[in-house]
Design an enzyme around this catalytic site. Structure first.
Site, PDB file in Angstrom:
ATOM      1  CE1 TYR A 144       1.263   0.419  -2.425  1.00  0.00           C
ATOM      2  CE2 TYR A 144       3.628   0.498  -2.874  1.00  0.00           C
ATOM      3  CZ  TYR A 144       2.328   0.855  -3.197  1.00  0.00           C
ATOM      4  OH  TYR A 144       2.093   1.628  -4.289  1.00  0.00           O
ATOM      5  CG  PHE A 148      -5.825   2.357  -2.319  1.00  0.00           C
ATOM      6  CD1 PHE A 148      -4.575   2.907  -2.594  1.00  0.00           C
ATOM      7  CD2 PHE A 148      -6.169   2.115  -1.003  1.00  0.00           C
ATOM      8  CE1 PHE A 148      -3.688   3.214  -1.567  1.00  0.00           C
ATOM      9  CE2 PHE A 148      -5.281   2.421   0.025  1.00  0.00           C
ATOM     10  CZ  PHE A 148      -4.033   2.957  -0.239  1.00  0.00           C
ATOM     11  CG  ASP A 149      -0.901   1.429  -5.528  1.00  0.00           C
ATOM     12  OD1 ASP A 149      -0.785   0.696  -6.542  1.00  0.00           O
ATOM     13  OD2 ASP A 149      -0.061   2.292  -5.194  1.00  0.00           O
ATOM     14  CB  ILE A 193       1.675  10.020   2.598  1.00  0.00           C
ATOM     15  CG1 ILE A 193       1.779   8.509   2.879  1.00  0.00           C
ATOM     16  CG2 ILE A 193       1.046  10.289   1.235  1.00  0.00           C
ATOM     17  CD1 ILE A 193       0.425   7.801   2.903  1.00  0.00           C
ATOM     18  CE1 TYR A 205      -1.353  10.789  -1.662  1.00  0.00           C
ATOM     19  CE2 TYR A 205      -2.228   8.865  -0.536  1.00  0.00           C
ATOM     20  CZ  TYR A 205      -1.269   9.438  -1.348  1.00  0.00           C
ATOM     21  OH  TYR A 205      -0.250   8.679  -1.855  1.00  0.00           O
ATOM     22  CG  PHE A 242      -0.089   1.554   3.103  1.00  0.00           C
ATOM     23  CD1 PHE A 242       0.107   1.472   1.731  1.00  0.00           C
ATOM     24  CD2 PHE A 242      -0.648   2.718   3.636  1.00  0.00           C
ATOM     25  CE1 PHE A 242      -0.232   2.532   0.904  1.00  0.00           C
ATOM     26  CE2 PHE A 242      -0.980   3.781   2.809  1.00  0.00           C
ATOM     27  CZ  PHE A 242      -0.782   3.690   1.447  1.00  0.00           C
TER      28      PHE A 242
END
Length: 541
Positions: free
Chosen positions: A30, A40-41, A60, A86, A103
């Site tokens: 992902y 962010f990731d 999540i 979140y 994502f």
């Protein structure tokens, strides 16, 4: 508007045999970003997939929902609102409060803890005499891929089969199961969940932890250490008077293949039989056993397990641990103790004069090998074959086979090679170590002279023999005088020469025997008849 979960299916594979359900374990890649594109990731940056159970609260909530229904190799773009991500707290330093998350997800792997090994056979031979059982030893080729099709290993690339026992722990459990029941030549796809493969840790090399494995397998060979040879009779002649035994010498043709049909050797391609003793260790143990009990002309298939063949090491084109298949055709066989075999087919009723050593014979014959291959025939030449029996003009076996025969008799004479043309044969005509078969008919017999004689008198011998030969009365006999005298005796019926020999050679030989000092002349002192020579030699002894 960012308040609800959004899922966009950007790529869906044509084949989707299975989709994610709650409780499944997945491996996926992902990219995580905010709506403005700020990343962010990323699992790609870490060089490993994200591995997790779906629907068990390990993700999540939005991702738990978004993954359901995905196929392996499917790509989804997912928008997750804060309430399903979140929330108002975020993740300090990473995810701000009330952040919408995007994502880009690619599903790599999918399995469930209740999964079993899956087997899909896409080719199966029509004949399947035997299938893989526990403790069998197999040789197979494979391509190993992950569930997304990524290749991690291939025996084809190494150009060498994978060789192993089945069901005794030499393989991962899933492969042990997946190979059972396979036929030689069968092709199947074996899908193995990670808990029956390399588990959480992978293999430490190419296979990551928790990876499902897919093996595309073709089985080439199969045997069990307890196997003996297997014999399949393909053709047995109706007439089989004799079967091979230990110590016999065989000539046979063969095609040698592996169990999957790959040809590794052929005597036919060399246009020459394979010749060997049987039961004496000259050939591999399985062939030694498989050649026993065969008839001339028989065709059989001999299947030899590797422990009775070339073992773990193999030889030449034969790989290690290979089962061998020999399709053989027995051309002939004999034993070194064999003598000439005579079968009389016809004997005239007035059979009073039998052939003996020294007789001059005229006969017809057909010569063939034991399998019926014709070698020669006097019939095709339109003339008889003429010999003096026992004079070495034919092979020893024929000299023996023509003994005690009468005119008009027909017989078959079988001659083993040690009484025929031996190991070398006759180039271009008779193979080495070949058994010969002669069908013979005796047409004429001229009785020979007693052994050791080239000429005999039919009546009383003149007391003045030397003087009669010495026509010019000079006390010496030359070859010309001697030859003329002998010819006259034969022409008038007073004497007889050994039949079947050249006149001039016989006369010269007789003259040389009398010319004891070798000066080309015979004197009265040198001249002696054969019985006189024998008497003098006896007196000396």
């Amino acid at each position: 508007d960012g308040t609800e979960l959004g899922v966009e299916r950007r790529f869906v594979p044509e084949s989707c045999p299975r989709a994610v359900r709650p409780g499944d374990f997945v491996r996926y890649h992902y990219l995580g970003a905010f709506p403005d594109g700020t990343r962010f990731d990323s699992s790609y940056d870490r060089g490993s997939t994200f591995n997790v159970f779906v629907g068990k609260g390990q993700l999540i909530a939005g991702m738990d929902q978004a993954l359901v229904g995905m196929c392996v190799n499917e790509r989804r773009f997912v928008k997750i609102p804060p309430k399903l991500a979140y929330g108002s707290e975020g993740v300090p330093g990473v995810i701000p409060p009330n952040a919408v998350l995007h994502f880009d997800v690619l599903l790599i792997d999918l399995w469930n803890s209740e999964d079993e090994v899956q087997v899909q056979t896409y080719f199966k031979p029509e004949k399947c005499p035997r299938t893989v059982q526990v403790s069998d030893f197999v040789r197979y080729h494979y391509n190993g891929t992950f569930l997304d099709g990524t290749l991690f290993d291939s025996s084809h690339n190494r150009m060498r089969t994978y060789d192993t026992y089945v069901g005794i722990g030499w393989l991962i459990p899933g492969m042990d199961q997946g190979l059972l029941g396979m036929c030689v030549g069968e092709k199947r796809i074996i899908t193995i969940p990670p808990f029956l493969a390399y588990g959480e840790d992978g293999d430490g090399k190419e296979i990551p932890g928790q990876a499902s494995l897919v093996f595309d397998v073709v089985l080439l060979d199969l045997h069990n250490p307890k196997d003996g040879i297997a014999i399949e009779n393909q053709l047995v002649p109706e007439s089989c008077e004799r079967r091979s035994q230990t110590g016999d010498f065989l000539r046979y043709h063969y095609n040698g293949t592996l169990l999957d049909g790959t040809l590794f050797d052929s005597s036919y391609s060399r246009n020459r039989t394979y010749d060997t003793y049987v039961g004496k260790g000259y050939v591999i143990a399985g062939m030694d056993e498989g050649l026993l009990g065969v008839c001339t002309g028989e065709k059989r298939r001999i299947i030899i397990p590797p422990h009775l063949g070339y073992g773990e090491e193999g030889r030449g084109k034969i790989p290690g641990s290979a089962v061998l298949v020999f399709d053989i055709h027995v051309v002939d066989f004999h034993n070194p103790s064999d003598s000439v075999s005579i079968t009389v087919h016809h004997k005239p009723s007035n059979c009073t004069v039998l052939s003996k050593k020294g007789d001059y014979l005229k006969y017809h014959y057909n010569a063939s090998l034991l399998d019926g291959t014709l070698l020669d025939s006097t019939h095709s030449l339109g003339k008889t074959y003429n010999i003096v029996l026992g004079s070495g003009q034919v092979v020893l076996g024929m000299d023996m086979g023509l003994q005690d025969m009468c005119v008009g008799e027909r017989r078959t004479v079988v001659i083993p090679p040690h009484l025929g043309y031996g190991e070398d044969g006759v180039e271009g005509e008779v193979p080495g170590s070949a058994v010969l078969v002669f069908d013979i008919e005796l047409l004429e017999l001229v009785s020979g002279l007693p052994e050791g004689y080239m000429f005999v008198w039919n009546g009383e011998v003149s007391a003045n023999l030397f003087e009669e030969i010495d026509q010019n009365h000079d006390g010496e006999v030359l070859l010309e005088e001697f030859s003329e005298y002998i010819q006259t005796q034969v022409d008038t019926g007073k004497g007889k020469l050994a039949p079947g020999f050249d006149f001039e050679k016989i006369v010269k030989n007789m003259f040389t025997n009398q010319d004891r000092d070798g000066n080309g002349k015979v004197t009265p002192e040198e001249f002696k008849l054969k019985d006189q020579e024998a008497k003098e030699e006896h007196d000396e002894l």
